[in-house]
Design a protein around this motif. Structure first.
Motif, mmCIF file in Angstrom:
data_model
loop_
_atom_site.group_PDB
_atom_site.id
_atom_site.type_symbol
_atom_site.label_atom_id
_atom_site.label_comp_id
_atom_site.label_asym_id
_atom_site.label_seq_id
_atom_site.Cartn_x
_atom_site.Cartn_y
_atom_site.Cartn_z
ATOM 1 N N UNK A 174 -8.318 -8.237 5.994
ATOM 2 C CA UNK A 174 -8.152 -6.924 5.373
ATOM 3 C C UNK A 174 -8.709 -5.831 6.268
ATOM 4 N N UNK A 175 -8.088 -4.656 6.174
ATOM 5 C CA UNK A 175 -8.576 -3.493 6.916
ATOM 6 C C UNK A 175 -10.021 -3.181 6.554
ATOM 7 N N UNK A 176 -10.352 -3.337 5.265
ATOM 8 C CA UNK A 176 -11.683 -2.961 4.785
ATOM 9 C C UNK A 176 -12.768 -3.844 5.393
ATOM 10 N N UNK A 177 -12.492 -5.135 5.571
ATOM 11 C CA UNK A 177 -13.481 -6.030 6.167
ATOM 12 C C UNK A 177 -13.666 -5.716 7.654
ATOM 13 N N UNK A 204 -8.151 -3.041 -0.430
ATOM 14 C CA UNK A 204 -9.066 -3.852 -1.239
ATOM 15 C C UNK A 204 -10.210 -2.989 -1.773
ATOM 16 N N UNK A 205 -10.780 -3.345 -2.933
ATOM 17 C CA UNK A 205 -11.868 -2.542 -3.507
ATOM 18 C C UNK A 205 -13.116 -2.491 -2.638
ATOM 19 N N UNK A 206 -13.312 -3.506 -1.804
ATOM 20 C CA UNK A 206 -14.508 -3.563 -0.972
ATOM 21 C C UNK A 206 -14.261 -4.500 0.199
ATOM 22 N N UNK A 207 -15.154 -4.457 1.173
ATOM 23 C CA UNK A 207 -15.080 -5.388 2.300
ATOM 24 C C UNK A 207 -15.319 -6.809 1.801
ATOM 25 N N UNK A 208 -14.614 -7.755 2.372
ATOM 26 C CA UNK A 208 -14.744 -9.182 2.090
ATOM 27 C C UNK A 208 -14.385 -9.546 0.647
ATOM 28 N N UNK A 209 -13.627 -8.680 0.020
ATOM 29 C CA UNK A 209 -13.124 -8.981 -1.313
ATOM 30 C C UNK A 209 -12.247 -10.220 -1.282
#
Length: 301
Positions: A174-177, A204-209
């Motif tokens: 994911x981009x967020x992670x 995603x709601x947060x990193x590593x979701x």
């Protein structure tokens, strides 16, 4: 085989496919906005460079190997490298010639078809050692995932092993992670392709979701999250330059906070390996439907 029921274990989350690096990597002349990925007969990881003694050669040993750009169009493989003249390989002729080479991928015996002397010579001019390129083609897959009884990753199956990949054919990030990791290594510019995901997700709601996802539906395909993706020295190699980071980043930082398996205390995990339950067509921009492990875990993310 029964299709998984996505609502069986908890909450559903809707996300978006940001990129399908599977197709973008193999068909580099195609725009990202047009990219799609048919996961019925994947070509990914069906080519491998081996030494003249039959040992696999990857960017781990020779970083500049990542600068070789492959593209497959029908039965034609095209290899490109900077100002070197492109090489084309007729894959149907490779199959007709049927020259088999035996090698190993992490102690698993595998077989491939030799892509010929011209191809070998072209690659040798880049990596400066004797080598051959092999192609899996339609040969029977001989690898099987060894799963002991009571294994800690219950969704991993014996038939999840891929052709020449370390484990599975599919890996999602994911981009967020990636953005979270970037904040921890400001001196090292991170690019998603350095981590070699097939599927890149945004929103995603947060990193590593993604660590909590159990089943993932993208387009017509359904995947299982079989285990976190173990990371190695390959993460330190810049896909744009073919050079290794002198500070061993981002691997050094990942080891500080992403070692998730007590049995592998020095091996960080980043992204998730996927098993395929239902083949189908994926496109960039597709919505993603995710069944998480537990609603209470989702709320804490």
């Amino acid at each position: 085989m029964n299709s998984p029921k996505l609502v069986a274990t908890g909450c559903l989350v809707t996300l978006t496919v940001a990129a399908l690096t599977y197709i973008y990597w193999l068909h580099r002349k195609r725009s990202r906005s047009q990219a799609n990925m048919k996961v019925i007969v994947p070509r990914l990881r069906s080519f491998m460079v081996v030494s003249d003694k039959g040992k696999m050669i990857t960017g781990r040993q020779i970083p500049r190997l990542v600068l070789v750009r492959p593209a497959v169009d029908g039965n034609t493989l095209t290899l490109s490298y900077f100002n070197k003249v492109d090489l084309t390989v007729d894959l149907s002729q490779v199959e007709d010639t049927n020259t088999r080479v035996t090698t190993e991928v992490w102690n698993d015996r595998v077989v491939g078809l030799d892509c010929g002397d011209e191809c070998a010579s072209w690659l040798e001019g880049i990596i400066e050692r004797k080598c051959r390129l092999i192609y899996h083609a339609s040969l029977p897959a001989t690898r099987s995932t060894d799963i002991p009884a009571g294994y800690k990753y219950p969704l991993l199956r014996h038939d999840d092993q891929s052709l020449y990949a370390d484990l599975n054919s599919y890996m999602l990030m994911t981009d967020e992670s990636i953005a979270d990791l970037q904040t921890r290594v400001p001196g090292c510019k991170l690019h998603p392709v350095n981590f070699r995901p097939n599927i890149l997700v945004e929103g995603t709601p947060s990193a590593f979701h993604e660590d909590m996802w159990k089943y993932i539906k993208i387009g017509d395909a359904v995947f299982r999250n079989v285990k976190p993706c173990s990371r190695c020295i390959f993460t330190t190699i810049d896909s744009r330059t073919g050079k290794k980071d002198p500070n061993m980043e981002p691997l050094r930082t990942l080891r500080k906070y992403r070692c998730l398996d007590k049995d592998e205390p020095t091996t960080p995990h980043f992204g998730i390996n996927l098993g395929l339950d239902l083949p189908g067509l994926l496109r960039e921009g597709d919505d993603i439907y995710v069944a998480t492990v537990l609603c209470k875990q989702l709320n804490r993310a």
